[in-house]
Design a protein around this motif. Structure first.
Motif, PDB file in Angstrom:
ATOM      1  N   TRP A  41       4.072   2.021  -4.036  1.00 58.12           N
ATOM      2  CA  TRP A  41       3.147   1.810  -2.929  1.00 58.12           C
ATOM      3  C   TRP A  41       2.798   0.337  -2.859  1.00 58.12           C
ATOM      4  O   TRP A  41       2.464  -0.267  -3.867  1.00 58.12           O
ATOM      5  N   VAL A  42       2.924  -0.235  -1.684  1.00 60.52           N
ATOM      6  CA  VAL A  42       2.572  -1.646  -1.523  1.00 60.52           C
ATOM      7  C   VAL A  42       1.687  -1.805  -0.288  1.00 60.52           C
ATOM      8  O   VAL A  42       1.650  -0.927   0.582  1.00 60.52           O
ATOM      9  N   GLN A  67      -1.384  -2.738   5.638  1.00 64.10           N
ATOM     10  CA  GLN A  67      -1.202  -1.283   5.616  1.00 64.10           C
ATOM     11  C   GLN A  67      -0.509  -0.862   4.330  1.00 64.10           C
ATOM     12  O   GLN A  67       0.365  -1.559   3.832  1.00 64.10           O
ATOM     13  N   LEU A  68      -0.907   0.287   3.811  1.00 65.63           N
ATOM     14  CA  LEU A  68      -0.205   0.864   2.673  1.00 65.63           C
ATOM     15  C   LEU A  68       1.124   1.415   3.162  1.00 65.63           C
ATOM     16  O   LEU A  68       1.178   2.083   4.190  1.00 65.63           O
ATOM     17  N   ARG A  69       2.179   1.097   2.442  1.00 67.30           N
ATOM     18  CA  ARG A  69       3.452   1.730   2.800  1.00 67.30           C
ATOM     19  C   ARG A  69       4.330   1.804   1.567  1.00 67.30           C
ATOM     20  O   ARG A  69       4.023   1.211   0.532  1.00 67.30           O
TER      21      ARG A  69
END
Ligand SMILES: Nc1ncnc2c1ncn2[C@@H]1O[C@H](COP(=O)(O)OP(=O)(O)O)[C@@H](O)[C@H]1O
Ligand SMILES: [Mg+2]
Lengths: 274, 280
Positions: A15-16, A23-25
């Protein structure tokens, strides 16, 4: 003592948080990676920085779990760290409050079942193996970078693991020290017969050390090619293997493989910035 | 006279050269004897000013008697046992409070730091407590525990507890992750990891807290003794001032200062003993 390692369609995502959109993606670090390391083999893995080399090593070490695929050691799935594997990291990970001997003993304490005397004897033996007998009572801050990595190697070998995993262990050393340690490592590997997986971003290091060199591609990380290296390293002490024609040919082949994947990426980056 | 810049940037052998010569680089101007002599000269200068300023009427000799008068009084008190009685009373109280604080704060701090939710839950509360001056709480202790020994020991315990607790939490929570990874590779249990990696790594930070507490122990105790006590250095200072026994008051103050210096030096020596492994 050595073991065989198999990686089967291994993938790892993290998760970055995006730099721009916050945004988390998901970020695919490695994808569908297959790799077979034979028992007793010295395999080097080379690839650009950030291509997922450490991620692969952490998975083999059992420090992380893959998001997909399977890792096995001698056919048994890897579920966590174990004393059948040991790791030497790039950053010096010696306990600063313990002497060189104390740091080797630390690993032997973890292994258990040894008396204090046996641990001290074990520490002496392995410090001798890496040529540090005289420095057994020095604290890490009193040792040079190369000596610290030697202690780390002695510590990793002391509990006689079947597999030695090394993550750019010589990356922070100066060129002469690095070459000397590379030669010593080959010697140690020949004597102990341990399976070695050695990670590096240095092509020459990969060619010099590896019986086989796995070349990694980036984004997402995977094995691009595996090159068999056939060099006479026994002569390394007298002749400069690195200066031979064969060595240069191997070096160039790997360099081209890495360049191939890099050139188009570099061009797109230029476009983005333009 | 070498300035800080000249001192810190002076040419020295690099680590490789030191290794080759099997020796450590030294600075010619930094001999131990010279530093000690300069320090002693500083103290003597202070003593001289104290002696001469009242003598030459720069300050009122009644309120600030010359040093030799104070020292004579001090010697008198030291020989007739008066000083020992008060120092003893103060030392026992601060040692008990300080000792209890160490024994309780370190395990509690380690437990708080170990579990992230606990740590996040308690840190703001602890910050509030730490920043509440111990002396502000003194009336509460007196109210609940009376003016006897219990309230004095408690106030010392309170003052010492939070610096050690917070130092332990930060020391444990900031352990080098790379060391934890090595422990994990070796398959160390959580208990063994704490005992062999986390705690030793936190010791220097914990010691910083202990040293702060050592100073606080004496400071707070002296103040507490001024309010309600029949023995102790704080009581002695207050009593002497009340009865215009001015040299006695200064003698007690000097004793307090010496005690503070001794405690600090003792703790620094102890700290050194436990961190021989650190680069000087
Ligand atoms: N814990 C993590 N969380 C998010 N991203 C990570 C994490 N670990 C590694 N990455 C990313 O995965 C990619 C591969 O990392 P790594 O395996 O360390 O590369 P290498 O060792 O080849 O330099 C990098 O882009 C890195 O930023
Ligand atoms: Mg890496």
């Amino acid at each position: 003592m050595s073991s065989r390692i198999t990686l089967d369609g291994v993938g790892q995502t993290f998760w970055v948080r995006g730099d721009e959109d916050k945004q988390l993606r998901e970020f695919v670090a490695i994808e569908n990676l297959d790799l077979d390391v034979a028992a007793g083999e010295f395999l080097t893995v080379v690839g650009p920085s950030g291509c997922g080399k450490s991620t692969v090593l952490d998975l083999i070490a059992g420090l992380a779990e893959p998001t997909s695929g399977e890792l096995r050691i001698d056919g048994k799935p890897i579920t966590g760290p174990g004393l059948d594997r040991s790791v030497v990291f790039q950053q010096y990970t010696l306990l600063p409050w313990r002497t060189a001997a104390g740091n080797v003993e630390f690993a032997l304490e973890a292994k258990g079942g040894l008396s204090k005397k046996e641990r001290a004897a074990g520490a002496r033996e392995y410090l001798e193996l890496v040529g540090l007998s005289e420095f057994a009572n020095r604290y890490p801050h009193e040792l040079s970078g190369g000596m610290k990595q030697r202690v780390a190697i002695a510590r990793s070998l002391s509990y006689q693991p079947e597999v030695l995993l090394m993550d750019e262990p010589f990356g922070a050393l100066d060129a002469q020290t690095r070459e000397r340690l590379q030669e010593e490592l080959v010697g140690i590997w020949k004597r102990t017969g341990t399976t070695v997986v050695f990670i590096t971003h240095d092509i020459e290091e990969a060619v010099f050390l590896g019986q086989r060199v796995a070349v990694m591609s980036a984004r997402p990380g995977g094995i691009k090619a595996i090159i068999n290296v056939d060099l006479d390293r026994d002569a390394a002490a007298e002749t400069d293997v690195r200066a031979t024609r064969e060595f240069a040919a191997y070096r160039h082949r790997i360099w081209s493989l890495l360049r191939e994947q890099h050139a188009p990426a570099a061009r797109t980056e230029e476009l983005v910035h333009a | 006279m070498p300035s800080l810049i000249a001192e810190k940037t002076e040419a020295r052998p690099n680590p490789r050269q030191e290794e080759a010569a099997r020796a450590k680089g030294v600075s010619p101007g930094r001999r131990r004897a010279v530093s000690v002599a300069r320090g002693v000269a500083g103290i003597l200068t202070l003593a001289l000013i104290w002696e001469l300023a009242p003598t030459y009427g720069l300050v009122d000799a009644y309120f600030i008697p010359p040093l030799h008068v104070v020292l004579e009084e001090w010697w008198q008190m030291a020989t007739d046992g008066e000083l020992a009685k008060h120092v003893g009373a103060s030392l026992v109280r601060s040692a008990i409070g300080f000792g209890l604080a160490i024994v309780v704060a370190i395990p509690v701090g380690a437990a708080i730091a170990w579990y992230r939710p606990v740590r996040e839950f308690s840190t703001p509360v602890l910050e509030v407590f730490r920043n509440t001056a111990a002396l502000a709480i003194l009336p509460v202790f007196t109210l609940i525990l009376g003016i006897g020994e219990a309230s004095k020991i408690s106030i010392v315990l309170y003052a010492c507890f939070f610096p050690i607790l917070l130092a332990t939490i930060s020391g444990v929570a900031t352990v080098d992750p790379q060391l934890l990874r090595s422990a994990k590779v070796l398959g160390l249990s959580p208990v063994a990891t704490f005992r062999k990696v986390v705690f030793p790594a936190a010791v220097p930070t914990i010691f910083t807290g202990i040293r702060i507490s050592g100073a606080a122990a004496i400071l707070v105790l002296i103040a507490a003794e001024m309010i309600g006590a029949t023995a102790g250095l704080g009581f002695l200072i207050n009593y002497a001032q009340f009865n215009f026994l001015i040299p006695k008051m200064y003698a007690a103050i000097i004793t307090t200062a010496l005690l503070g210096v001794a405690v600090n030096y003792g703790l620094v020596a102890l700290e050194r003993r436990f961190s021989r492994w650190r680069p000087a």
